[in-house]
Design an enzyme around this catalytic site. Structure first.
Site, PDB file in Angstrom:
ATOM      1  N   CYS A   1       0.584  -1.575  -0.097  1.00 40.52           N
ATOM      2  CA  CYS A   1      -0.131   0.169   0.325  1.00 40.52           C
ATOM      3  C   CYS A   1       0.940   1.530  -0.009  1.00 40.52           C
ATOM      4  O   CYS A   1       1.496   1.783   0.765  1.00 40.52           O
ATOM      5  CB  CYS A   1      -0.980  -0.276   1.604  1.00 40.52           C
ATOM      6  SG  CYS A   1      -1.862   1.833   1.390  1.00 40.52           S
TER       7      CYS A   1
ATOM      8  N   TYR B   1     -13.747  15.801  23.870  1.00 36.20           N
ATOM      9  CA  TYR B   1     -13.649  14.696  23.024  1.00 36.20           C
ATOM     10  C   TYR B   1     -11.846  14.792  22.943  1.00 36.20           C
ATOM     11  O   TYR B   1     -11.720  14.906  21.807  1.00 36.20           O
ATOM     12  CB  TYR B   1     -13.763  14.983  21.064  1.00 36.20           C
ATOM     13  CG  TYR B   1     -15.475  15.445  21.700  1.00 36.20           C
ATOM     14  CD1 TYR B   1     -16.144  14.464  21.555  1.00 36.20           C
ATOM     15  CD2 TYR B   1     -15.544  16.302  21.646  1.00 36.20           C
ATOM     16  CE1 TYR B   1     -17.382  14.924  21.364  1.00 36.20           C
ATOM     17  CE2 TYR B   1     -17.398  17.086  21.624  1.00 36.20           C
ATOM     18  CZ  TYR B   1     -17.639  16.180  21.396  1.00 36.20           C
ATOM     19  OH  TYR B   1     -19.605  16.490  20.750  1.00 36.20           O
TER      20      TYR B   1
ATOM     21  N   ASP C   1     -12.479  18.897  18.907  1.00 35.82           N
ATOM     22  CA  ASP C   1     -11.678  17.216  18.153  1.00 35.82           C
ATOM     23  C   ASP C   1     -13.135  16.998  17.901  1.00 35.82           C
ATOM     24  O   ASP C   1     -12.649  15.524  18.069  1.00 35.82           O
ATOM     25  CB  ASP C   1     -10.327  17.688  18.578  1.00 35.82           C
ATOM     26  CG  ASP C   1      -9.799  16.728  16.898  1.00 35.82           C
ATOM     27  OD1 ASP C   1     -10.453  16.851  16.051  1.00 35.82           O
ATOM     28  OD2 ASP C   1      -8.764  15.934  17.501  1.00 35.82           O
TER      29      ASP C   1
ATOM     30  N   CYS D   1     -12.278  16.582  10.581  1.00 37.37           N
ATOM     31  CA  CYS D   1     -12.697  15.992   9.768  1.00 37.37           C
ATOM     32  C   CYS D   1     -13.160  16.111   8.445  1.00 37.37           C
ATOM     33  O   CYS D   1     -13.034  14.636   7.738  1.00 37.37           O
ATOM     34  CB  CYS D   1     -11.815  14.651  10.378  1.00 37.37           C
ATOM     35  SG  CYS D   1     -12.672  13.505  10.886  1.00 37.37           S
TER      36      CYS D   1
END
Length: 398
Positions: A145, A264, A329, A356
């Site tokens: 990968c 978080y 987050d 994200c």
């Protein structure tokens, strides 16, 4: 035959056909293609390329033989500068459309490594080892990968020597020198001799329980001057180079001599990083993450940070802590309404939102916009070669 005129937020080509929008995998603006329709809905069509009549000059040959098959990387047909431009435009479009067009979007922070950056990979196993196809559960066998670290790639051949018929998943986690392997299996006595030569730590995950069967309980990752324990299920950013740049930006926004509430907080990574000149309280619902956070605090000899196990949306009402700065987050789903209401109630001078997912970020910024100025957003290329992008938003109270 259709002409591709733009890209959607997933990196698919966009065209028009019979008054419908067509989303085409592995096609970029300026290309003329024949398509295979894979889904025909009332208002849109999904398709892949049957043949290229005209290719864009911006198209590059993918260095990965599994591109457009394994479902991992979306953008390997673009150069790295063009990938960054796509992500920059994506953030600008989403923020402009859903939040406002007056918000400052900084230039995306690029990764020092386009390849071999991932420190965590989960392989699917069905008699062989690989990744699922992007559109199905068909397993694509791989030997390498290109976005995974060399340590992980060098171990794949040894992983294939295991009795894969008794394994459902294999997760590899690494730092610059150590490798942890977590094997999901129903066989508590699985023979692991084949991978002892490449691993520092081996766990079996049986019925959702982790059992250390070889080596060290943790591997240790470094971000700047701080060290962090990485356990089998702890969250840690997958790109160390961008992780350091992102945490440094958060620290820059905070300044010094502040009370910082880190919601978080996970295993305390951001909170510990910004604790040098500030008092920090971390909140996390996962009790095992909190246990690791306390160990990280002790390993770094930090006294001005504390951790609480609790729900970020509920615990705020009972806090005996007045924050100047709140860091959030959250997972990809973003903030829930209860957490947003409690942040507004706390009324910190500064709110730093690490995200994200640009869409849930835009949704949440809309809900915060009446109480906070959205000063700027900085995108970070945490996930080169993919459609994903990390953002840090800097807000101050109105």
């Amino acid at each position: 035959m259709i002409l591709i005129d733009s890209l959607d937020h997933s990196g698919r080509g966009i065209a028009k056909l019979d008054n419908k929008v067509v989303f085409v995998e592995n096609a970029i603006p300026g290309e003329i293609v024949n398509i295979n329709v894979t889904k025909d809905k009332k208002n849109y069509i999904e398709a892949n390329v049957a043949s290229y009549i005209k290719k864009s000059k911006k198209r590059v040959d993918s260095p990965c033989p599994y591109f457009n098959i394994c479902g991992g990387c979306d953008l390997l047909h673009l150069s790295y500068p063009d990938m960054l431009a796509f992500k920059q435009e994506k953030i600008e479009n989403i923020v402009s459309k859903y939040v406002g067009n007056s918000i400052k979007i900084n230039k995306i922070v690029k990764s020092s490594n386009q390849f071999n950056y991932r420190n965590k990979v989960t392989f699917q196993v069905k008699e062989t080892l690989g990744f699922y196809n992007s559109k199905s559960h068909k397993l694509v066998q791989i030997d390498k990968c290109i976005i995974s670290s060399d340590i992980i790639n060098n171990c794949i051949k040894h992983l294939k020597e295991l009795n894969l018929s008794e394994i459902s998943k294999i997760t590899c986690r690494t730092n610059l020198n150590e490798l942890m392997i977590i094997i999901e299996t129903k066989n508590q006595n699985l023979n692991i001799d084949a991978i002892k030569k490449c691993a520092n730590s081996i766990y079996l995950k049986v019925n959702d329980e982790y059992k250390l069967v070889y080596g060290n309980e943790y591997i240790i990752e470094s971000v700047g001057k701080y060290k962090y324990l990485v356990s089998p299920d702890s969250f840690f950013q997958i790109n160390l180079d961008i992780c350091l740049k992102l945490y440094s930006k958060v620290n820059e926004y905070i300044g010094t001599n502040k009370n910082v509430l880190d919601l978080y907080c996970g295993t305390g990574t951001i909170g510990i990083f910004v604790s040098s000149d500030n008092n920090v309280l971390g909140v996390e619902i996962n009790k095992f993450a909190i246990q690791d956070a306390i160990k990280n605090k002790e390993m770094n000899n930090i006294e001005n940070i504390e951790f609480i196990c609790g729900d970020s949306g509920k615990i705020i009402d009972n806090l005996d802590f007045k924050p100047d700065v709140v860091i959030v987050d959250p997972p990809r789903a973003g903030l829930n309404k209860e957490t947003i209401d409690n942040i507004i109630k706390l009324n910190p001078n500064t709110l730093i939102y690490v995200s994200c997912d640009p869409m849930t970020l835009a949704r949440d910024l809309n809900l915060l916009n009446n109480n906070f100025n959205i000063n700027e957003i900085t995108p970070f290329d945490m996930f080169p070669n993919t459609k994903h992008v990390e953002c840090v938003s800097y807000l101050t109270k109105r």
